[in-house]
Design a protein around this motif. Structure first.
Motif, PDB file in Angstrom:
ATOM      1  N   ALA A  87      23.913  53.068   7.612  1.00 43.47           N
ATOM      2  CA  ALA A  87      23.624  53.215   8.324  1.00 43.47           C
ATOM      3  C   ALA A  87      24.529  51.953   9.952  1.00 43.47           C
ATOM      4  CB  ALA A  87      22.381  54.085   9.130  1.00 43.47           C
ATOM      5  N   MET A  88      24.277  50.631   9.559  1.00 41.05           N
ATOM      6  CA  MET A  88      24.374  49.646  10.151  1.00 41.05           C
ATOM      7  C   MET A  88      26.153  49.898  11.036  1.00 41.05           C
ATOM      8  SD  MET A  88      22.831  46.460   9.743  1.00 41.05           S
ATOM      9  CE  MET A  88      20.651  46.361   9.401  1.00 41.05           C
ATOM     10  N   GLU A  89      26.612  49.198  11.973  1.00 36.56           N
ATOM     11  CA  GLU A  89      27.385  49.178  12.071  1.00 36.56           C
ATOM     12  C   GLU A  89      27.832  47.540  12.540  1.00 36.56           C
ATOM     13  OE1 GLU A  89      30.119  51.509  14.317  1.00 36.56           O
ATOM     14  OE2 GLU A  89      29.292  53.666  13.026  1.00 36.56           O
ATOM     15  N   ILE A  90      28.878  46.826  12.133  1.00 36.15           N
ATOM     16  CA  ILE A  90      28.947  45.210  12.111  1.00 36.15           C
ATOM     17  C   ILE A  90      30.703  44.964  12.131  1.00 36.15           C
ATOM     18  CG2 ILE A  90      28.150  42.608  11.829  1.00 36.15           C
ATOM     19  CD1 ILE A  90      26.001  44.530   8.933  1.00 36.15           C
ATOM     20  N   GLU A  91      30.734  44.663  13.662  1.00 37.69           N
ATOM     21  CA  GLU A  91      31.361  44.437  14.599  1.00 37.69           C
ATOM     22  C   GLU A  91      31.875  42.661  13.374  1.00 37.69           C
ATOM     23  OE1 GLU A  91      33.898  44.373  18.350  1.00 37.69           O
ATOM     24  OE2 GLU A  91      32.109  44.934  17.806  1.00 37.69           O
ATOM     25  N   GLY A  92      33.385  42.132  13.444  1.00 40.75           N
ATOM     26  CA  GLY A  92      34.253  40.521  13.842  1.00 40.75           C
ATOM     27  C   GLY A  92      35.104  40.629  14.435  1.00 40.75           C
TER      28      GLY A  92
END
Length: 113
Positions: A35-40
């Motif tokens: 469910a996580m959204e990790i941005e780079g």
């Protein structure tokens, strides 16, 4: 210790209970990572990539000004954003796994430095 070097039944029961708890927590963690959204982002912020906590690609955002600079600039920025997202995702996953295992040194594949 019971006879013959075997742990007593209470110790064995407790070990199984702990193993079941870790398994349940691992399932919950898997769902949370999904469910996580990790941005780079690229260093200049004109390219961004989002990955799930399990490192599945979710979406990409590119500034129009980046695209106007051409293929090489776009590819460089996209790669930098992907590397950043991957690093953040890996760090998050590792921290979550360490929390789950209570700091046990399990030497899980892909989780070592």
């Amino acid at each position: 210790m019971a006879g013959f070097g075997l742990p007593n039944f209470g110790q064995l029961t407790e070990a199984f209970r702990k193993a079941q708890q870790i398994q349940q927590n691992a399932q919950k963690l898997q769902e949370e990572l999904d469910a996580m959204e990790i941005e780079g982002s690229s260093p200049d912020g004109r390219a961004s990539i989002w990955l799930s906590g399990n490192q599945q690609p979710l979406r990409v955002r590119l500034e129009p000004s980046l695209l106007a600079e051409g293929q090489d600039a776009s590819e460089t920025a996209i790669l930098a954003a992907l590397q950043s997202a991957y690093e953040h995702s890996t760090t998050t996953m590792k921290e979550q796994m360490e929390e789950l295992t209570g700091g046990l040194n399990l030497n899980l594949p892909g989780m070592s430095d």
